[in-house]
Design an enzyme around this catalytic site. Sequence first.
Site, PDB file in Angstrom:
ATOM      1  N   HIS A   2      -1.866  -2.811  -6.723  1.00  0.00           N
ATOM      2  CA  HIS A   2      -2.458  -2.463  -5.428  1.00  0.00           C
ATOM      3  C   HIS A   2      -3.979  -2.584  -5.502  1.00  0.00           C
ATOM      4  CE1 HIS A   2      -3.040   0.812  -2.127  1.00  0.00           C
ATOM      5  NE2 HIS A   2      -3.144  -0.402  -1.627  1.00  0.00           N
ATOM      6  N   GLU A  61      -4.603  -0.065  -8.477  1.00  0.00           N
ATOM      7  CA  GLU A  61      -3.603   0.984  -8.702  1.00  0.00           C
ATOM      8  C   GLU A  61      -2.349   0.263  -9.218  1.00  0.00           C
ATOM      9  OE1 GLU A  61      -2.439   2.964  -5.019  1.00  0.00           O
ATOM     10  OE2 GLU A  61      -2.380   4.899  -6.019  1.00  0.00           O
ATOM     11  N   SER A  90       0.822  -1.208   0.000  1.00  0.00           N
ATOM     12  CA  SER A  90       0.000   0.000   0.000  1.00  0.00           C
ATOM     13  C   SER A  90       0.856   1.257   0.000  1.00  0.00           C
ATOM     14  CB  SER A  90      -0.942  -0.010   1.201  1.00  0.00           C
ATOM     15  OG  SER A  90      -0.252  -0.380   2.360  1.00  0.00           O
ATOM     16  N   ASN A 142      -3.190   6.200  -1.242  1.00  0.00           N
ATOM     17  CA  ASN A 142      -2.922   6.482   0.165  1.00  0.00           C
ATOM     18  C   ASN A 142      -2.341   7.863   0.426  1.00  0.00           C
ATOM     19  OD1 ASN A 142      -3.988   4.295   1.587  1.00  0.00           O
ATOM     20  ND2 ASN A 142      -2.416   2.993   0.673  1.00  0.00           N
TER      21      ASN A 142
HETATM   22  N1  CAA Z   1     -16.403 -10.509  -0.793  1.00  0.00           N
HETATM   23  C1  CAA Z   1     -17.436 -10.524  -1.634  1.00  0.00           C
HETATM   24  N2  CAA Z   1     -18.473  -9.665  -1.546  1.00  0.00           N
HETATM   25  C2  CAA Z   1     -18.466  -8.767  -0.537  1.00  0.00           C
HETATM   26  C3  CAA Z   1     -17.415  -8.689   0.390  1.00  0.00           C
HETATM   27  C4  CAA Z   1     -16.335  -9.614   0.233  1.00  0.00           C
HETATM   28  N3  CAA Z   1     -15.284  -9.614   1.052  1.00  0.00           N
HETATM   29  N4  CAA Z   1     -17.662  -7.689   1.270  1.00  0.00           N
HETATM   30  C5  CAA Z   1     -18.841  -7.153   0.900  1.00  0.00           C
HETATM   31  N5  CAA Z   1     -19.320  -7.793  -0.186  1.00  0.00           N
HETATM   32  C6  CAA Z   1     -20.513  -7.457  -0.948  1.00  0.00           C
HETATM   33  C7  CAA Z   1     -21.794  -7.762  -0.248  1.00  0.00           C
HETATM   34  O1  CAA Z   1     -22.230  -9.091  -0.469  1.00  0.00           O
HETATM   35  C8  CAA Z   1     -22.739  -6.747  -0.878  1.00  0.00           C
HETATM   36  O2  CAA Z   1     -23.142  -7.195  -2.187  1.00  0.00           O
HETATM   37  P1  CAA Z   1     -24.360  -6.485  -3.017  1.00  0.00           P
HETATM   38  O3  CAA Z   1     -23.967  -5.081  -3.295  1.00  0.00           O
HETATM   39  O4  CAA Z   1     -24.451  -7.313  -4.256  1.00  0.00           O
HETATM   40  O5  CAA Z   1     -25.540  -6.559  -2.104  1.00  0.00           O
HETATM   41  C9  CAA Z   1     -21.854  -5.530  -1.070  1.00  0.00           C
HETATM   42  O6  CAA Z   1     -20.517  -6.025  -1.109  1.00  0.00           O
HETATM   43  C10 CAA Z   1     -22.019  -4.557   0.058  1.00  0.00           C
HETATM   44  O7  CAA Z   1     -21.750  -5.228   1.288  1.00  0.00           O
HETATM   45  P2  CAA Z   1     -22.642  -5.136   2.580  1.00  0.00           P
HETATM   46  O8  CAA Z   1     -24.092  -4.987   2.213  1.00  0.00           O
HETATM   47  O9  CAA Z   1     -22.261  -6.234   3.515  1.00  0.00           O
HETATM   48  O10 CAA Z   1     -22.146  -3.853   3.327  1.00  0.00           O
HETATM   49  P3  CAA Z   1     -22.070  -2.361   2.861  1.00  0.00           P
HETATM   50  O11 CAA Z   1     -23.141  -1.961   1.929  1.00  0.00           O
HETATM   51  O12 CAA Z   1     -21.900  -1.646   4.135  1.00  0.00           O
HETATM   52  O13 CAA Z   1     -20.689  -2.298   2.038  1.00  0.00           O
HETATM   53  C11 CAA Z   1     -18.373  -2.103   1.820  1.00  0.00           C
HETATM   54  C12 CAA Z   1     -19.513  -2.757   2.568  1.00  0.00           C
HETATM   55  C13 CAA Z   1     -18.352  -2.573   0.378  1.00  0.00           C
HETATM   56  C14 CAA Z   1     -17.095  -2.509   2.522  1.00  0.00           C
HETATM   57  C15 CAA Z   1     -18.598  -0.536   1.851  1.00  0.00           C
HETATM   58  O14 CAA Z   1     -18.817  -0.099   3.158  1.00  0.00           O
HETATM   59  C16 CAA Z   1     -17.447   0.231   1.294  1.00  0.00           C
HETATM   60  O15 CAA Z   1     -17.300   0.396   0.087  1.00  0.00           O
HETATM   61  N6  CAA Z   1     -16.576   0.782   2.191  1.00  0.00           N
HETATM   62  C17 CAA Z   1     -15.394   1.509   1.797  1.00  0.00           C
HETATM   63  C18 CAA Z   1     -14.320   0.530   1.406  1.00  0.00           C
HETATM   64  C19 CAA Z   1     -13.050   1.220   1.011  1.00  0.00           C
HETATM   65  O16 CAA Z   1     -12.904   2.438   1.009  1.00  0.00           O
HETATM   66  N7  CAA Z   1     -12.043   0.398   0.691  1.00  0.00           N
HETATM   67  C20 CAA Z   1     -10.734   0.868   0.373  1.00  0.00           C
HETATM   68  C21 CAA Z   1      -9.901   0.854   1.621  1.00  0.00           C
HETATM   69  S1  CAA Z   1      -8.273   1.425   1.317  1.00  0.00           S
HETATM   70  C22 CAA Z   1      -7.465   0.057   0.768  1.00  0.00           C
HETATM   71  O17 CAA Z   1      -7.958  -1.030   0.711  1.00  0.00           O
HETATM   72  C23 CAA Z   1      -6.084   0.275   0.327  1.00  0.00           C
HETATM   73  C24 CAA Z   1      -5.028   0.555   1.282  1.00  0.00           C
HETATM   74  O18 CAA Z   1      -3.904   0.531   0.856  1.00  0.00           O
HETATM   75  C25 CAA Z   1      -5.242   0.905   2.699  1.00  0.00           C
END
Ligand code: CAA
Length: 296
Positions: A139, A151, A118, A189
Amino acid sequence: MQQIAVIGSGQMGNGIAHVFAQSGYQVKLIDIQQGALDRALETIARNMDRQVSKGNLSEQEKADALKRIGVSTDLKTAVQDADLVVEAATENIDLKLKIFNDLDAFTKPSCILASNTSSISITKIASVTKRGDKVIGMHFMNPVPVMKLVEVIRGYNTSQAVCDQIFELSKKLGKSPVEVNDYPGFIANRILMPMINEAICSLYEGVAGVEEIDTVMKLGMAHPMGPLQLADFIGLDTCLSILRVLHEGFGNPKYAPCPLLVNMVVSGNLGVKSGQGFYAYSKGSKDLVVAENFRR
Ligand code: CAA
């Protein structure tokens, strides 16, 4: 490109194995502990079940994808036929340098070596190999099966041909790749972590509480999670280590991690993975409960 090896079976590694297998690639998932691999396979199956229940994947496609994933605790034999290795081990520079040094010795010369880091420099990682042209950043974002972005980070010596291959491959995984150059924090990031750090500083200075800060960003800016919940989701130790890379890499005090974040990491409050961060997490519950330290 058909044989993919993924190193590290944690949150990111198992998600990366999941999307490759679902897209028809043969995957070898590698970790040092068999127990971690067993847990990763269970997680992948559970996450595929979510896709099945939403009608995005059939039971047959799930079974076929799971069959394409093999596991191993022996790096040397597991990567020998790989066309691409994606390293998703712990975010620790010494560990990554050791892994890439080994990969350079164990893989065939044509194999592309990618890191899911990351924030650690791809150019630095490439420097311990004799194939800087074939070392690249790939990434993924968490949760990998859901988030569309890859990324693609171009190290100082990464060739255009390798960039093009990884770009096309990312599209085959159903992702949208974006090419960026290798500078601290890349793009994701460099922008995300100062926002999270500022949210933590706002809490530290008493400007607002946990729920208020997150609500402003969720309802005001249409973010799916507020910055404090997102920090818990990413892991506060990961956030701190990325901020340290930005702080050191640019030598600019604006990236200095908030003392509250440092204290939380030192005390073992790491977010979802430790059960406690800005919120308190209990297994099986989706309710968002503010951690005791931050209740007003
Ligand atoms: N595998 C498969 N499907 C998944 C999953 C997983 N691990 N996690 C969630 N899902 C699916 C769910 O089944 C659901 O599917 P549908 O849209 O078809 O219904 C969908 O994703 C949404 O999930 P939930 O209903 O359980 O929960 P939610 O609506 O609260 O969404 C989330 C959860 C997708 C995590 C959402 O909150 C989100 O987008 N959060 C922000 C995530 C983000 O910013 N990620 C980047 C982080 S930074 C990074 O990763 C890089 C780094 O270097 C730090």
